[in-house]
Write a protein that holds these residues in place. Sequence first.
Motif, PDB file in Angstrom:
ATOM      1  N   LEU A  77       0.825  -1.210   0.000  1.00  0.00           N
ATOM      2  CA  LEU A  77       0.000   0.000   0.000  1.00  0.00           C
ATOM      3  C   LEU A  77       0.856   1.255   0.000  1.00  0.00           C
ATOM      4  CD1 LEU A  77      -2.929  -0.893   2.411  1.00  0.00           C
ATOM      5  CD2 LEU A  77      -2.939  -0.805  -0.073  1.00  0.00           C
ATOM      6  N   ILE A  82      -3.553   5.092  -5.081  1.00  0.00           N
ATOM      7  CA  ILE A  82      -4.785   4.845  -4.351  1.00  0.00           C
ATOM      8  C   ILE A  82      -5.544   6.142  -4.127  1.00  0.00           C
ATOM      9  CG2 ILE A  82      -5.736   3.936  -2.199  1.00  0.00           C
ATOM     10  CD1 ILE A  82      -3.373   2.015  -2.144  1.00  0.00           C
ATOM     11  N   ASN A  83      -4.812   7.273  -4.090  1.00  0.00           N
ATOM     12  CA  ASN A  83      -5.517   8.546  -3.931  1.00  0.00           C
ATOM     13  C   ASN A  83      -6.501   8.740  -5.066  1.00  0.00           C
ATOM     14  OD1 ASN A  83      -4.336   9.457  -1.576  1.00  0.00           O
ATOM     15  ND2 ASN A  83      -2.564  10.270  -2.656  1.00  0.00           N
ATOM     16  N   LEU A  84      -7.703   9.151  -4.719  1.00  0.00           N
ATOM     17  CA  LEU A  84      -8.733   9.300  -5.747  1.00  0.00           C
ATOM     18  C   LEU A  84      -8.436  10.507  -6.618  1.00  0.00           C
ATOM     19  CD1 LEU A  84     -11.508   8.195  -6.711  1.00  0.00           C
ATOM     20  CD2 LEU A  84     -12.526  10.000  -5.348  1.00  0.00           C
ATOM     21  N   TRP A 109     -14.212   4.422  -7.622  1.00  0.00           N
ATOM     22  CA  TRP A 109     -13.174   3.501  -7.130  1.00  0.00           C
ATOM     23  C   TRP A 109     -12.261   4.231  -6.163  1.00  0.00           C
ATOM     24  CZ3 TRP A 109     -13.776  -1.486  -7.618  1.00  0.00           C
ATOM     25  CH2 TRP A 109     -14.573  -1.973  -8.656  1.00  0.00           C
ATOM     26  N   ASP A 110     -12.807   4.724  -5.078  1.00  0.00           N
ATOM     27  CA  ASP A 110     -11.932   5.317  -4.068  1.00  0.00           C
ATOM     28  C   ASP A 110     -11.584   4.258  -3.025  1.00  0.00           C
ATOM     29  OD1 ASP A 110     -13.938   5.239  -2.151  1.00  0.00           O
ATOM     30  OD2 ASP A 110     -13.721   7.328  -1.583  1.00  0.00           O
ATOM     31  N   ALA A 111     -10.647   4.595  -2.131  1.00  0.00           N
ATOM     32  CA  ALA A 111     -10.072   3.580  -1.255  1.00  0.00           C
ATOM     33  C   ALA A 111     -11.126   2.969  -0.325  1.00  0.00           C
ATOM     34  CB  ALA A 111      -8.928   4.181  -0.440  1.00  0.00           C
ATOM     35  N   TRP A 125      -5.688   8.304   2.548  1.00  0.00           N
ATOM     36  CA  TRP A 125      -5.712   8.691   1.135  1.00  0.00           C
ATOM     37  C   TRP A 125      -6.782   9.738   0.878  1.00  0.00           C
ATOM     38  CZ3 TRP A 125      -6.000   3.146   2.059  1.00  0.00           C
ATOM     39  CH2 TRP A 125      -4.742   2.541   2.007  1.00  0.00           C
ATOM     40  N   ASN A 126      -6.663  10.400  -0.291  1.00  0.00           N
ATOM     41  CA  ASN A 126      -7.743  11.286  -0.731  1.00  0.00           C
ATOM     42  C   ASN A 126      -8.871  10.405  -1.233  1.00  0.00           C
ATOM     43  OD1 ASN A 126      -6.029  13.427  -0.343  1.00  0.00           O
ATOM     44  ND2 ASN A 126      -5.363  13.475  -2.471  1.00  0.00           N
ATOM     45  N   THR A 127     -10.023  10.488  -0.592  1.00  0.00           N
ATOM     46  CA  THR A 127     -11.154   9.680  -1.038  1.00  0.00           C
ATOM     47  C   THR A 127     -12.356  10.584  -1.244  1.00  0.00           C
ATOM     48  OG1 THR A 127     -11.801   9.275   1.238  1.00  0.00           O
ATOM     49  CG2 THR A 127     -10.433   7.598   0.193  1.00  0.00           C
TER      50      THR A 127
END
Lengths: 155, 251
Positions: free
Chosen positions: A27, A34-36, B126-128, B181-183
Amino acid sequence: MNPVRKKRLYIVLAILAGVGIAVALALSALQQNINLFYTPSQIAHGEAPEGTRIRAGGLVEQGSVQRHPETLSVDFRVTDGAETVTIRYQGILPDLFREGQGIVALGRVDADGVLVADEVLAKHDENYMPPEVTQALEKSGMMKHYEGGKQEYVQ
Amino acid sequence: MNWTWFHKLGSPKWFYEIGGRWLPWFGWAAAILLLVGTVWGLAFAPQDYQQGNSFRIIYIHVPAAFLAQSIYVMLAAAGLVGLVWKMKLADVALQQAAPIGAWMSFIALLTGAVWGKPTWGAWWVWDARLTSMLILLFLYFGIIALGQAISNRDSAAKACAVLAIVGVVNIPIIKYSVEWWNTLHQPATFKITEKPAMPAEMWLPLLVMVLGFYCFFAAVLIMRMRLEVLRREARASWAKAEVRALVEKHA
């Protein structure tokens, strides 16, 4: 605990620790993927890939929304407090879209540095309030502090 | 510390009896809490200033998501007990809780999608957070499928326990995905250390619903486990007597 059980317990815990470390490494290696979305600062510093579709996220800057009267197209700036990105979008915006709201836009950055979006999503925050409380906050001028708190949070 | 209650749990007969005594308590508590929470949340709680009435889906979405994760942790704990202490009842609990957990994950994903469409403008992103929750659903599917696919009960128990324990790594990822994370999904409204970012008239019905969901889970799990215990102990004399008594009662 008898030695056989103790041994089994240690084996299970060792497997769990191993898997945990492997996943943590994977990860952290994939961190950026993974950041949107990319923040305006990341785009300004060239951390976002160029020439492909990317997502940009941040708060819609106060007073930056310009609607074109004849069409559905709309221009606005998205900020994370440090940098801004101009976004152009044609279509129906989500209900929650307004100035000060967090949004995520998917599109391509053109030659002028404008992100031409084909999808705009509104981001909801973790705060919930009845409308009467909001009105009371606005009346007393406290809503500014509240929204300001959100800006700080994003930074 | 007195561990006799723990060792007693190893006896299916003891669980069958004690479970039968607990069942009505959990069942009634679940029925009352869910009824009160639903009416309170859907009819009496105030609207949200931004989302209006669509925020009310929180009263299903949040308890289901809580439970989906709690049940998975329970599966992993049962798997650990099954592997280390070779307790048969742990495998019964693991196998019987997995489908309930899968349904809870499915409900959380479905209600989230229904809420996401009007609020975000998309059914799925598809965010974390959303992706890790989908992985949780697939982990449940994996455990259920593995349990069904292996016909030898001991091997099936061992395989399911290992999968449950390994998969528990996903739980902190779901929990902290919105912070790491940025979600698109918002961060948690409820934190243990801070007061909730929601007024009491909104979160009280939610608390009632969460408690109701947990009682519902306990009741359904006890029902399913008692049935499975009877099925597995079908050759034991107490189980035969119990089945005979049940058949006579309903005949």
